[in-house]
Each structure stands twice: as structure tokens, then as C-alpha cells.
Design a protein around this motif. Sequence first.
Motif: not given
Lengths: 289, 255
Positions: A203-208, A228-231, A236-237, A243-245
Motif C-alpha cells: 500500500l505504501l509504495l505501489s500504484d497497483r 492515494m497521493a504520495r508521499p 495515513q494508510l 487504503a481500507v478498500r
Amino acid sequence: MAFIEASAVSKSFGTGPSARHVLHDVTLEVERGEFVSIVGFMGCGKSTLLNIITGLVPADAGEVRLGGDLVRGISQGAAIVFQNYSLLPWFSALENVRLAVAAAFPAWPRGRQADHARRYLEKIGLGSALHRRPSQLSGGMRQRVAIARAFATEPTILFLDEPFGALDALTRANLQQDLAQLCSSAERQVTTIMITNSVEEALLLSDRIVPMTRAPRATLGRPVGVAMARPRTAAQLLHDEDAVRVRTHVVESLTASVHRAPRLPPLIKSEASDASDTPLIAVPDRTEA
Amino acid sequence: MNAKRLLHIVLPLSGIALVGLVWLVASQSVPDLPSPLRTWEESKLYLLKPLEKRGEMDQGIVLLAYYSLVRVSKGFLLGILLGTPLGLLLGMSKTLHRMFDPIIQILRPISPLAWLPLGLVIFRKSEPAALFAIAICSMWPTVINGAAGVRAIPQDYWNVARVLRLSPFRTFTKVVIPATLPYIFTGYRLSLGIAWLVIVASEMLTGTPGVGGFLWQEYNSLIYAHILLATITIGVIGFALDRLMGMAETRLRVT
Ligand SMILES: Nc1ncnc2c1ncn2[C@@H]1O[C@H](COP(=O)(O)OP(=O)(O)OP(=O)(O)O)[C@@H](O)[C@H]1O
Ligand SMILES: [Mg+2]
């Protein structure tokens, strides 16, 4: 056509009654510049899949294309961070990285190669351990050297096999931030496939995120995008709706695959039977002793 | 701690003393076998004036040992010069290994006593024949260990070489050599041991000056104490060589 395309990849180890059908009909598409994570249980065939995509190991069936061309051997511009670091024990941290730089930029003078290697090690916080051998480094430091070695070659394709798998939670969090920074600061467009067993890390790093079902006959589940937007931060996650979804989807795909296992045609009796009454997420390690 | 250290010295010494005792007893019952004391009396000259040259074979023990060591070094170097690349090649290529492994297994057990006459036939001189015998007898452990070392390189390291796209030359110098060095050195140590075994046989047969030549000549002159002197010298030097190589080996081992 996607940049990296693995289609209908299958792989078994061994023959006859002892055969182990690890991957079954795996299909994966990764766009240029995308960061895709493959999440799965221990021993489900993640490393095997990555080795096939990188061209280290041939598939039994199916094919892998990179930029339209069939993958045969390691592609130019690709770098791999191995699950077990794979540093050369007879070289210092700096020499390990410098060897990679020398191979990637053979035209550079030696001094420039060394400076370049040193810069990447310093960037990832190893400036004080440049001349230590891998045996004199902690697990986290070795992992950093492996990451520095991959990044120092300025790759356009990055394959990460559980890059933080062997680390404690704190070190892991630190390195995840470092990796996110390195990925976003790169001037080039980097396409990344990361293997992980941590949904949070994905979740922290990926697009997919692509969930991977359990072995034997592992295959990939339906991918889910992380918008989700980065960073992104770990805190936040926890609460972010998206992120929950995503987390729910991934965990459900993974656990569904556990339930589904006994209903598979029993390819190999012993394996089908020992998968029959496994609990939900707390799945025992299925890697061979 | 100290008692333990003492034991390390006392036990080996007692072992030596025990063997000396057996020698003493044996010398009482075998008429031609000189006792330890008589051996010392008759060998004193060689040990106390180790650098004196009185004749071709009649020289101080250090001089004799020196000739043998020079000969053994030459033969050993020749052996590992041939054996190292051969071993690495056999380790890297399955085809070559299949091709040459049987013949190596056949050549390996051939005694130096068998090689020497062949060497004399080929080279017609005793010195090159001796070197030939030493080299060809002593190279096999280097060949076999080198090949085993290459085959034992973990897949991980080959993968690293592939991922970094190292050239074959770089792969060889940066991965294969460092990974096999400990194995190769074990091979060198075993090879040197064999080379030292062969030296005596080759000097005996060719009659060249050295510890082995000396031993054979004194046997022919019926001075049996000198046989024992030469025998002990050979053992001590062989032991020292093995220790030296062992030290080099441990220093090379990558942790
Ligand atoms: N070279 C091989 N020969 C035989 N079996 C193998 C080989 N490589 C992998 N396997 C088997 O294939 C299965 C998948 O292995 P793989 O290493 O791909 O799992 P993984 O998902 O990466 O596991 P982990 O999370 O522990 O790293 C395992 O059961 C393993 O025993
Ligand atoms: Mg793995």
C-alpha cells in the motif's frame, strides 16, 4: 500493449510423482513507469514468478515480453534486489556497488565509478560502512547495500524480491521510506515490480497491487489500483478510505485462495490433503524444510 | 586455560616419546636397526654442521633439504600451473568434465615409481624426469579441488553475475576466482604434500643429491643410522610445509 507482459506462464519443479506445479497460467501486465506489488503467502511461488519475469529462469509454458520483445536473460537497464541480498562476501560494500557501476557504465573512468557508488551508499545511510565486508554488516545494512547496488546502475526496470523481508519492523519502515524517496527522486521513469508478503508495504509504495494465490498451482488474483497521493505515510494508510478498500480486497483474495485450495482437483494427493484444513490468515510456512 | 595449554604441549610430546620407546625396543631385537642414541651419535655431524659440504652426497642436512625443497618447489609449481586452469575449466564445463574425469581417475592413482621411468624415457635426463614425476603426481588434488570449488559456487553468485551483466572475464576474476580460492588452496596443500612424498622416490631412482638421494646412498653404504636421520628429516619438513600451507589457507578463507 503493456510494457511488461507475462502471459500464461506456468512452471513446475521436478518430474513424475515428485513434481511440484508451482505457477499455473499466470498473466501480468505492467505499464511503463508503474510500481506494481505482488503480495502472497510464503512459498507460493513469488520468487519463481519474478525470476521468470526477469529472465533468470525459463518458464515451462507461456512467455514474457518486455517492450514487445521476448525476454531471454537479463534485460539491459534492469536491476534486481534479491530476497537474500546476494552480496559478494569477498568484496566490501563499496566494492560490491562499484562492481555493478563498472558493469553498467564501462566507459567511465574508475574514479568516477567509485564516486558514483559511494554517493549511492551515502544516500541510503551507509557512508560510514563503505569498507566493511557483508559479513561485518547487519541484515538491514546488507539490504541497504543490495538496494544501493541496484539503484546505482540507474535502472529503468527494477525488480525487488521481498527487499525488506528479513528485517525487523523499525528498520523495515525506515528502508521503505528510503526506497519511496529513491523511486520518486529518480529523474528517469522507473518501472518497478516488487514482491512482498506485507499488504501495508504494498500500500505504501505501489500504484497497483496483485494478490497471488497459494501454491501449488499459484496464479494471480484480480489486481487493485491504489489511487492515494504520495508521499504516503503508515499512519495515513490506517484510516484512508482507499487504503481500507484495497486492503480488504487483497486480504479477501488471499484468504479466498486458501478456502479454494481443497476444492482444486488433487494434482498431488499429499499436497491437496495438507492444504485442506488450513486456517484463514495464519497460514503455516509451506516452504520446504 | 593454562592447564589446557600445557596439555597441548605435553600430549604430543608424550606421543613422540612413546614412539621413541617403541623404536628403542625394536632396536634391541632387530640387530641392524640402530637405537635412537646410536642414530644421534652417527648423525651428529650432519645436524651440528648443517651447511658443510664434504662431497656430493656427504653434506649437512640443511643443504640436502635445500636441494630437495628446490626440486619440490619447481615440480609443485609446474603441477599447480597446469592443475589450476585445468581444474577451473573442468568445473565450468560439464562437457569437459565428462570428457576428462575418467582419464583423471585413471591417471591419479599411478605411483611416482611408475612415472619416473617414463619421464627418463621422454626427457633422457634425471632432473627434468624428476620434475615431471612430481608435477604429474601432485597436480590431481589441485585439479579436483578446483573443479569442485567451481561447482560449489552458489547459484546466487552466478545470478549476481548475470544481473550485473558482468563480462565473462569479469565474472571469472570477480566471482569465480574469489569463490573458489579456498578450495584451490586446499588443493595446493594436498598437492604439496604429494609433491614432497614423490621427491624421495624420484631422488632415489635418479640418484640426485637431496634428502632422498642421501637416504638411498647411505642404505647402499650400509650406514643405517643415516637412513633414520633422513627419514625423520623428511617427516619434519613435510609437517612444516603442511602447516605453512594450512596457515595460508585459513588466512584466505572469507568469513
Ligand atoms: N529450484 C527449485 N527446485 C524445486 N522446487 C523449487 C525451486 N524453487 C522453488 N521451488 C518451490 O516452489 C515453491 C515456490 O517457491 P518460491 O521461492 O517461488 O516461493 P516464494 O513465494 O518466493 O516464497 P517466500 O515468500 O518464502 O520467498 C516452493 O514450494 C519451493 O519449494
Ligand atoms: Mg521468495
